[in-house]
Design an enzyme around this catalytic site. Sequence first.
Site, PDB file in Angstrom:
ATOM      1  N   GLU A 170      -5.554  -2.465  -0.888  1.00  0.00           N
ATOM      2  CA  GLU A 170      -4.914  -2.900   0.317  1.00  0.00           C
ATOM      3  C   GLU A 170      -5.854  -3.735   1.129  1.00  0.00           C
ATOM      4  O   GLU A 170      -5.713  -4.741   1.427  1.00  0.00           O
ATOM      5  CB  GLU A 170      -4.374  -1.996   0.916  1.00  0.00           C
ATOM      6  CG  GLU A 170      -2.922  -1.471   0.342  1.00  0.00           C
ATOM      7  CD  GLU A 170      -2.113  -0.855   1.086  1.00  0.00           C
ATOM      8  OE1 GLU A 170      -2.625  -0.102   2.415  1.00  0.00           O
ATOM      9  OE2 GLU A 170      -1.194  -0.127   0.705  1.00  0.00           O
ATOM     10  N   HIS A 225       4.276  -4.008   3.786  1.00  0.00           N
ATOM     11  CA  HIS A 225       4.879  -2.840   3.298  1.00  0.00           C
ATOM     12  C   HIS A 225       6.358  -2.795   3.499  1.00  0.00           C
ATOM     13  O   HIS A 225       6.920  -1.610   3.261  1.00  0.00           O
ATOM     14  CB  HIS A 225       4.406  -2.008   4.613  1.00  0.00           C
ATOM     15  CG  HIS A 225       2.951  -1.527   4.299  1.00  0.00           C
ATOM     16  ND1 HIS A 225       2.095  -2.440   4.351  1.00  0.00           N
ATOM     17  CD2 HIS A 225       2.583  -0.400   3.714  1.00  0.00           C
ATOM     18  CE1 HIS A 225       0.764  -1.733   4.098  1.00  0.00           C
ATOM     19  NE2 HIS A 225       1.085  -0.599   3.743  1.00  0.00           N
TER      20      HIS A 225
END
Length: 278
Positions: A140, A173
């Site tokens: 990420e 997300h």
Amino acid sequence: MDESCSKTANLSCFILSSVYVGSLYVWKSTEDRNHPKTVIRRFISAFCMLFVAPAIVYITLKFMNPEESIDLLSLLGLRYSGLLSAISLPVLLTSVLFLGPITITFFDGSWKDLFRAECWKTNLQDILWIRNQIVAPISEEFTFRACMLPQLLKCYLSSQAVLVSPLFFGVGHFHHMIERWRQGMPLLQSLLVSCFQFAYTTLFGMYAAFLFIRTNHIVAPCVAHAFCNVMGFPDFGEIGRQTGWKRIILASAFVAGLVGWYHLLWPLTEPTLYHNNP
């Protein structure tokens, strides 16, 4: 700010975010995200992104300025100079912020697990622990910080890039909302959970972007991300569950942690400490 430049950078970051999330769903599966098969497949996706994302960055930067010489590794924060500081100081800074939760571990004795070989052996055999503490932070941060910020910084001021880049991270997300809904959680509840997740991931994204810009080391936000994943979201309700002097100490720790972090934020991210010389 050049409008054409910002549009190109924003589009590239949107593509990066979409490709990252999309890579997690290219596998046809009926298992949930925590099933070992799903986790391993997503590890493969994350590994592939380590090569796909830099290619997108390089193409975008060349499109912005064809004549510019690009030191891609340096732009991505992959360098040795100042590495020790980049590994240690962000952890120290973030631990100050989490002084309250750390105090809780002393109250319940869980801090001792840090020094137990058996605990580490169990963790390293747990594929979910590996995902949450190693693979997720690296993949990420590499995509959302190392690959996005060099593009955004071509068009935005540093302060603006710190505010813009986390939006892609937070939106990235939202795919968890669909997963929760498919697992039976009511749609409205799933949406509210995702909105809360969007809020704190965006705040963390600002912090991680700040670390990357100040240190020019991808490892800096990676270790901060891993530390935050270990600690989890602070449980402020624990203050009310304590009594007497423990409640006073814990409440003071939460306040002292925030104040201490605020005052140490700039000194502990001084670029010269990381050999980050413009």
